[in-house]
Motif scaffolding. Structure first.
Motif, mmCIF file in Angstrom:
data_model
loop_
_atom_site.group_PDB
_atom_site.id
_atom_site.type_symbol
_atom_site.label_atom_id
_atom_site.label_comp_id
_atom_site.label_asym_id
_atom_site.label_seq_id
_atom_site.Cartn_x
_atom_site.Cartn_y
_atom_site.Cartn_z
ATOM 1 N N ALA A 201 0.872 -1.168 0.000
ATOM 2 C CA ALA A 201 0.000 0.000 0.000
ATOM 3 C C ALA A 201 0.915 1.226 0.000
ATOM 4 N N THR A 202 0.447 2.334 -0.564
ATOM 5 C CA THR A 202 1.302 3.524 -0.702
ATOM 6 C C THR A 202 0.605 4.790 -0.213
ATOM 7 N N LYS A 203 1.440 5.762 0.152
ATOM 8 C CA LYS A 203 0.988 7.108 0.493
ATOM 9 C C LYS A 203 1.798 8.082 -0.350
ATOM 10 N N ASP A 204 1.109 8.999 -1.032
ATOM 11 C CA ASP A 204 1.766 9.893 -1.987
ATOM 12 C C ASP A 204 2.812 10.783 -1.320
ATOM 13 N N VAL A 205 3.798 11.173 -2.134
ATOM 14 C CA VAL A 205 4.743 12.226 -1.756
ATOM 15 C C VAL A 205 4.172 13.545 -2.292
ATOM 16 N N ASP A 206 3.762 14.421 -1.388
ATOM 17 C CA ASP A 206 3.114 15.682 -1.774
ATOM 18 C C ASP A 206 3.997 16.853 -1.323
ATOM 19 N N PHE A 207 4.589 17.549 -2.292
ATOM 20 C CA PHE A 207 5.480 18.658 -1.965
ATOM 21 C C PHE A 207 4.719 19.942 -1.639
ATOM 22 N N GLY A 208 3.407 19.917 -1.806
ATOM 23 C CA GLY A 208 2.603 21.075 -1.439
ATOM 24 C C GLY A 208 2.730 22.227 -2.426
ATOM 25 N N ALA A 209 2.251 23.385 -1.989
ATOM 26 C CA ALA A 209 2.284 24.596 -2.824
ATOM 27 C C ALA A 209 3.555 25.371 -2.527
ATOM 28 N N ARG A 210 4.319 25.713 -3.568
ATOM 29 C CA ARG A 210 5.580 26.439 -3.414
ATOM 30 C C ARG A 210 5.629 27.598 -4.398
ATOM 31 N N GLY A 211 6.461 28.569 -4.066
ATOM 32 C CA GLY A 211 6.662 29.706 -4.977
ATOM 33 C C GLY A 211 7.895 29.473 -5.836
ATOM 34 N N VAL A 212 8.856 30.336 -5.679
ATOM 35 C CA VAL A 212 10.100 30.205 -6.433
ATOM 36 C C VAL A 212 10.917 29.060 -5.863
ATOM 37 N N LEU A 213 11.458 28.203 -6.746
ATOM 38 C CA LEU A 213 12.220 27.022 -6.307
ATOM 39 C C LEU A 213 13.693 27.385 -6.124
ATOM 40 N N SER A 214 13.926 28.314 -5.184
ATOM 41 C CA SER A 214 15.304 28.777 -4.955
ATOM 42 C C SER A 214 16.006 27.988 -3.854
ATOM 43 N N SER A 215 15.249 27.136 -3.131
ATOM 44 C CA SER A 215 15.838 26.295 -2.082
ATOM 45 C C SER A 215 15.158 24.926 -2.122
ATOM 46 N N ALA A 216 15.806 23.971 -1.450
ATOM 47 C CA ALA A 216 15.284 22.596 -1.480
ATOM 48 C C ALA A 216 13.908 22.516 -0.812
ATOM 49 N N VAL A 217 13.031 21.703 -1.387
ATOM 50 C CA VAL A 217 11.697 21.431 -0.834
ATOM 51 C C VAL A 217 11.617 19.935 -0.541
ATOM 52 N N ASP A 218 11.361 19.589 0.706
ATOM 53 C CA ASP A 218 11.306 18.181 1.107
ATOM 54 C C ASP A 218 9.874 17.751 1.432
ATOM 55 N N ALA A 219 9.601 16.478 1.203
ATOM 56 C CA ALA A 219 8.316 15.873 1.565
ATOM 57 C C ALA A 219 8.537 14.383 1.755
ATOM 58 N N THR A 220 7.586 13.745 2.421
ATOM 59 C CA THR A 220 7.728 12.312 2.722
ATOM 60 C C THR A 220 6.445 11.561 2.366
ATOM 61 N N GLY A 221 6.616 10.410 1.711
ATOM 62 C CA GLY A 221 5.515 9.490 1.434
ATOM 63 C C GLY A 221 5.789 8.163 2.136
ATOM 64 N N GLN A 222 5.141 7.110 1.685
ATOM 65 C CA GLN A 222 5.293 5.842 2.397
ATOM 66 C C GLN A 222 4.906 4.659 1.508
ATOM 67 N N VAL A 223 5.640 3.557 1.688
ATOM 68 C CA VAL A 223 5.283 2.264 1.115
ATOM 69 C C VAL A 223 5.113 1.290 2.270
ATOM 70 N N ALA A 224 3.948 0.666 2.366
ATOM 71 C CA ALA A 224 3.687 -0.338 3.408
ATOM 72 C C ALA A 224 3.754 -1.720 2.766
ATOM 73 N N VAL A 225 4.606 -2.590 3.300
ATOM 74 C CA VAL A 225 4.829 -3.926 2.729
ATOM 75 C C VAL A 225 4.501 -4.989 3.775
ATOM 76 N N THR A 226 3.683 -5.969 3.388
ATOM 77 C CA THR A 226 3.382 -7.104 4.249
ATOM 78 C C THR A 226 3.700 -8.372 3.476
ATOM 79 N N CYS A 227 4.645 -9.169 3.969
ATOM 80 C CA CYS A 227 5.046 -10.397 3.287
ATOM 81 C C CYS A 227 4.968 -11.585 4.245
ATOM 82 N N THR A 228 4.710 -12.749 3.689
ATOM 83 C CA THR A 228 4.674 -13.965 4.495
ATOM 84 C C THR A 228 6.036 -14.198 5.145
#
Length: 320
Positions: A201-228
């Motif tokens: 299952a996954t959760k999106d990486v959403d960087f949100g609303a930004r103006g000028v890209l003059s500096s780094a923009v970070d965001a976090t998503g997720q992958v959920a893994v279930t295995c036998t």
């Protein structure tokens, strides 16, 4: 007088033997056969149960037109049992299931020889004019869903000896009275195979609303893994719509783009990609529990395109 008495005794003895012979020839005997219950390949991560059934057949010879009562006791099997479940074994691992006497799988098939309820279903057979007859009944089985801790491999429980004690006798009688009668121990197996499997299952990486890209923009998503359990796997992330490298994927708005990267660590120093970039996938080993893997995204400083919503689609692949 002695000769006459001897003759009379001889006649009585012959008559008694002649009368006993038909009774011995018509003594009740029954034989039983049971198909193995094979659940096949079971998805232990699914919430759905696995079901199968087997045919129990009884064949009897005895007195013409007499009714036979059969008490088919099924105990724990070699896998063991609890008050509401039976088990199959694979070394130290177990897979829980149950045997039932009804197709709705509501009434467990029990035994007089174990401490649990209910008891076995009674089978009644009326022999024909030649003293023969047969009857069949289904044994219904279910492996319970959601057994995520069941390791991959083959599972088995054997029914033989006291685990399968069938009693039979002429009516009037009942399986719910004294446990008496002739005894037979048919044999059959209950088997299943748990195959390697993974769910994601996954959760999106959403960087949100930004103006000028003059500096780094970070965001976090997720992958959920279930295995036998005991299943080795790797999780890879595709290069997105642009098929870019792990650190140079592109989000699109028409022909305009924003470059970004996905990483395995919060410092954004370990790129997360696929097999085309050696060492960039995420390894793991299943234990039946869900493992939550953060996906760390970063948009590095770059020339800012026109305002709008920029998106990309990354395919998550679990290989096992």
């Amino acid at each position: 007088m002695r000769l006459t008495l001897a003759s009379a005794l001889a006649c009585v003895t012959v008559a008694l033997l002649a009368a006993a012979q038909p009774s011995l020839a018509q003594a009740l005997s029954c034989s039983f056969s049971i198909n193995n219950l094979n659940f096949g390949t079971v998805d232990s991560l699914s919430g759905a149960p696995a079901r199968t059934s087997a045919n129990l057949r009884a064949s009897c010879n005895g007195l013409p037109n007499r009714e036979v009562v059969i008490c088919p006791n099924l105990g724990s099997g070699t896998g063991g049992a609890k008050p509401t479940t039976r088990s199959m074994n694979n070394s130290a691992n177990i897979l829980e299931y149950q045997l039932y006497s009804d197709p709705a799988r509501l009434i467990p098939w029990g035994s007089y020889l174990w401490p649990y309820s209910p008891k076995p279903p009674e089978m009644n057979l009326t022999l024909d004019a030649s003293g023969r007859g047969s009857i069949s009944r289904q044994i219904y089985g279910e492996v319970f869903g959601g057994q995520t801790t069941a390791a991959t491999g083959s599972y088995l429980s054997t029914f033989s000896g006291t685990h399968a004690t069938f009693l039979y006798r002429y009516a009037p009688s009942s399986c719910y009275g004294a446990v008496t009668g002739s005894m037979v121990h048919p044999n059959f197996l209950v088997t299943a195979t748990v195959a390697p499997n993974c769910l994601i299952a996954t959760k999106d990486v959403d960087f949100g609303a930004r103006g000028v890209l003059s500096s780094a923009v970070d965001a976090t998503g997720q992958v959920a893994v279930t295995c036998t359990p005991n299943t080795s796997y790797t999780v890879s992330l595709s290069g997105g719509l642009s098929n870019g490298t792990p650190t140079a994927r592109k989000m699109f708005k028409g022909k305009e783009t924003v470059t970004y990267g996905l990483y395995k660590d919060p410092a954004r120093s370990q790129p997360w990609g696929d097999a085309s970039t050696p060492g960039s996938t995420m390894p793991g080993s299943g234990n039946g529990q869900t493992r939550y893997l953060p996906v760390y995204g970063r948009v590095r400083p770059q020339a800012t395109p026109s305002a709008g919503v920029y998106t990309d689609t990354v395919v998550v692949t679990v290989t096992y």
